[in-house]
Scaffold this motif. Sequence first.
Motif, PDB file in Angstrom:
ATOM      1  N   LEU A 158       0.839  -1.200   0.000  1.00  0.00           N
ATOM      2  CA  LEU A 158       0.000   0.000   0.000  1.00  0.00           C
ATOM      3  C   LEU A 158       0.872   1.247   0.000  1.00  0.00           C
ATOM      4  N   TYR A 159       1.888   1.255   0.822  1.00  0.00           N
ATOM      5  CA  TYR A 159       2.836   2.379   0.870  1.00  0.00           C
ATOM      6  C   TYR A 159       3.403   2.647  -0.520  1.00  0.00           C
ATOM      7  N   ASP A 160       3.910   1.592  -1.179  1.00  0.00           N
ATOM      8  CA  ASP A 160       4.492   1.745  -2.512  1.00  0.00           C
ATOM      9  C   ASP A 160       3.468   2.283  -3.511  1.00  0.00           C
ATOM     10  N   GLY A 161       2.268   1.738  -3.462  1.00  0.00           N
ATOM     11  CA  GLY A 161       1.226   2.184  -4.387  1.00  0.00           C
ATOM     12  C   GLY A 161       0.840   3.630  -4.163  1.00  0.00           C
ATOM     13  N   LEU A 162       0.683   4.021  -2.922  1.00  0.00           N
ATOM     14  CA  LEU A 162       0.335   5.410  -2.619  1.00  0.00           C
ATOM     15  C   LEU A 162       1.459   6.360  -3.027  1.00  0.00           C
ATOM     16  N   ALA A 163       2.707   5.968  -2.780  1.00  0.00           N
ATOM     17  CA  ALA A 163       3.834   6.802  -3.194  1.00  0.00           C
ATOM     18  C   ALA A 163       3.849   6.969  -4.713  1.00  0.00           C
ATOM     19  N   GLY A 164       3.587   5.891  -5.434  1.00  0.00           N
ATOM     20  CA  GLY A 164       3.524   5.969  -6.894  1.00  0.00           C
ATOM     21  C   GLY A 164       2.420   6.902  -7.372  1.00  0.00           C
ATOM     22  N   LEU A 165       1.267   6.823  -6.729  1.00  0.00           N
ATOM     23  CA  LEU A 165       0.169   7.723  -7.090  1.00  0.00           C
ATOM     24  C   LEU A 165       0.528   9.177  -6.803  1.00  0.00           C
ATOM     25  N   LEU A 166       1.167   9.420  -5.676  1.00  0.00           N
ATOM     26  CA  LEU A 166       1.586  10.786  -5.355  1.00  0.00           C
ATOM     27  C   LEU A 166       2.585  11.312  -6.377  1.00  0.00           C
ATOM     28  N   LEU A 167       3.549  10.494  -6.751  1.00  0.00           N
ATOM     29  CA  LEU A 167       4.538  10.916  -7.737  1.00  0.00           C
ATOM     30  C   LEU A 167       3.913  11.183  -9.097  1.00  0.00           C
ATOM     31  N   SER A 168       2.873  10.430  -9.416  1.00  0.00           N
ATOM     32  CA  SER A 168       2.226  10.606 -10.718  1.00  0.00           C
ATOM     33  C   SER A 168       1.256  11.774 -10.735  1.00  0.00           C
ATOM     34  N   GLY A 169       1.008  12.364  -9.567  1.00  0.00           N
ATOM     35  CA  GLY A 169       0.096  13.503  -9.503  1.00  0.00           C
ATOM     36  C   GLY A 169      -1.364  13.106  -9.535  1.00  0.00           C
ATOM     37  N   ALA A 170      -1.685  11.942  -9.012  1.00  0.00           N
ATOM     38  CA  ALA A 170      -3.074  11.463  -9.008  1.00  0.00           C
ATOM     39  C   ALA A 170      -3.985  12.501  -8.368  1.00  0.00           C
ATOM     40  N   GLN A 171      -5.073  12.774  -9.046  1.00  0.00           N
ATOM     41  CA  GLN A 171      -6.025  13.749  -8.520  1.00  0.00           C
ATOM     42  C   GLN A 171      -6.703  13.210  -7.272  1.00  0.00           C
ATOM     43  N   ASP A 174      -3.346  13.662  -1.778  1.00  0.00           N
ATOM     44  CA  ASP A 174      -2.202  14.440  -1.325  1.00  0.00           C
ATOM     45  C   ASP A 174      -1.521  13.651  -0.218  1.00  0.00           C
ATOM     46  N   THR A 175      -0.449  14.197   0.316  1.00  0.00           N
ATOM     47  CA  THR A 175       0.323  13.439   1.307  1.00  0.00           C
ATOM     48  C   THR A 175      -0.485  13.155   2.578  1.00  0.00           C
ATOM     49  N   ALA A 176      -1.343  14.096   2.966  1.00  0.00           N
ATOM     50  CA  ALA A 176      -2.164  13.867   4.167  1.00  0.00           C
ATOM     51  C   ALA A 176      -3.143  12.717   3.933  1.00  0.00           C
ATOM     52  N   ALA A 177      -3.748  12.687   2.748  1.00  0.00           N
ATOM     53  CA  ALA A 177      -4.684  11.603   2.437  1.00  0.00           C
ATOM     54  C   ALA A 177      -3.947  10.270   2.334  1.00  0.00           C
ATOM     55  N   ALA A 178      -2.750  10.280   1.751  1.00  0.00           N
ATOM     56  CA  ALA A 178      -1.971   9.039   1.648  1.00  0.00           C
ATOM     57  C   ALA A 178      -1.641   8.510   3.042  1.00  0.00           C
ATOM     58  N   GLU A 179      -1.214   9.402   3.934  1.00  0.00           N
ATOM     59  CA  GLU A 179      -0.918   8.981   5.299  1.00  0.00           C
ATOM     60  C   GLU A 179      -2.168   8.429   5.980  1.00  0.00           C
ATOM     61  N   ALA A 180      -3.312   9.080   5.753  1.00  0.00           N
ATOM     62  CA  ALA A 180      -4.567   8.602   6.355  1.00  0.00           C
ATOM     63  C   ALA A 180      -4.906   7.198   5.857  1.00  0.00           C
ATOM     64  N   HIS A 181      -4.699   6.935   4.567  1.00  0.00           N
ATOM     65  CA  HIS A 181      -4.953   5.596   4.019  1.00  0.00           C
ATOM     66  C   HIS A 181      -4.032   4.560   4.675  1.00  0.00           C
ATOM     67  N   LEU A 182      -2.763   4.904   4.838  1.00  0.00           N
ATOM     68  CA  LEU A 182      -1.815   3.972   5.447  1.00  0.00           C
ATOM     69  C   LEU A 182      -2.180   3.709   6.910  1.00  0.00           C
ATOM     70  N   ARG A 183      -2.579   4.760   7.620  1.00  0.00           N
ATOM     71  CA  ARG A 183      -2.990   4.604   9.016  1.00  0.00           C
ATOM     72  C   ARG A 183      -4.253   3.733   9.119  1.00  0.00           C
ATOM     73  N   THR A 184      -5.196   3.937   8.207  1.00  0.00           N
ATOM     74  CA  THR A 184      -6.421   3.133   8.209  1.00  0.00           C
ATOM     75  C   THR A 184      -6.089   1.662   7.969  1.00  0.00           C
ATOM     76  N   ALA A 185      -5.207   1.411   7.025  1.00  0.00           N
ATOM     77  CA  ALA A 185      -4.818   0.030   6.747  1.00  0.00           C
ATOM     78  C   ALA A 185      -4.159  -0.601   7.977  1.00  0.00           C
ATOM     79  N   PHE A 186      -3.320   0.159   8.657  1.00  0.00           N
ATOM     80  CA  PHE A 186      -2.681  -0.367   9.868  1.00  0.00           C
ATOM     81  C   PHE A 186      -3.732  -0.679  10.933  1.00  0.00           C
TER      82      PHE A 186
END
Length: 194
Positions: A158-171, A174-186
Amino acid sequence: MARHDDAPRGRRDLILAAAAEVLLTAGLKAATTRMVTDRAGVGTGLLNHYFRWPELRALAWSAIFDAVAGDINDGNRPPAVAMERYLATAFAPDAWIYWRLWIEATDLAGTDTVLAEALSTARQRMQDSLAAILRDGHAAGCWRADDPDATALRLGALYDGLAGLLLSGAQGLDTAAAEAHLRTAFRLECGGDG
């Protein structure tokens, strides 16, 4: 005073350190031997005496990610503190260069066997570091982790996928939402406070 037989090791280490610095500034795909020799203050002949470019690039990349894996779980932090640090820094601005290096290595690994081996080793070390935190937190009663290795694999993916989406500029991400997704998964995986 250095012994005579220490000099080659020192030059070799100097070139390797310069290569790691070049990767951190230019990226894996843009890095060249010329950038490394300029950074190290040595000639191409000396670089070629110690390294072939694919080996030097993979060794420098590995050194960078050995440090990252060591930072994930240095063994000196309580598991809850280590997990919080992992979650809080996963998408910090200074992590972007590491995501780019990781994704570039993944792209190049299909045609570069030396880098593919380095990537495989680093991937396992990162997973092992995260699994150790999960295992220690389970033993300390911080969260449940019936299969720390599998949980580390899923969280890492999940971390790798979210980082890839952030790098690609996925609409919408953002970094706060990515962190929230990782925290939810944990939390879903372990019932922890992430």
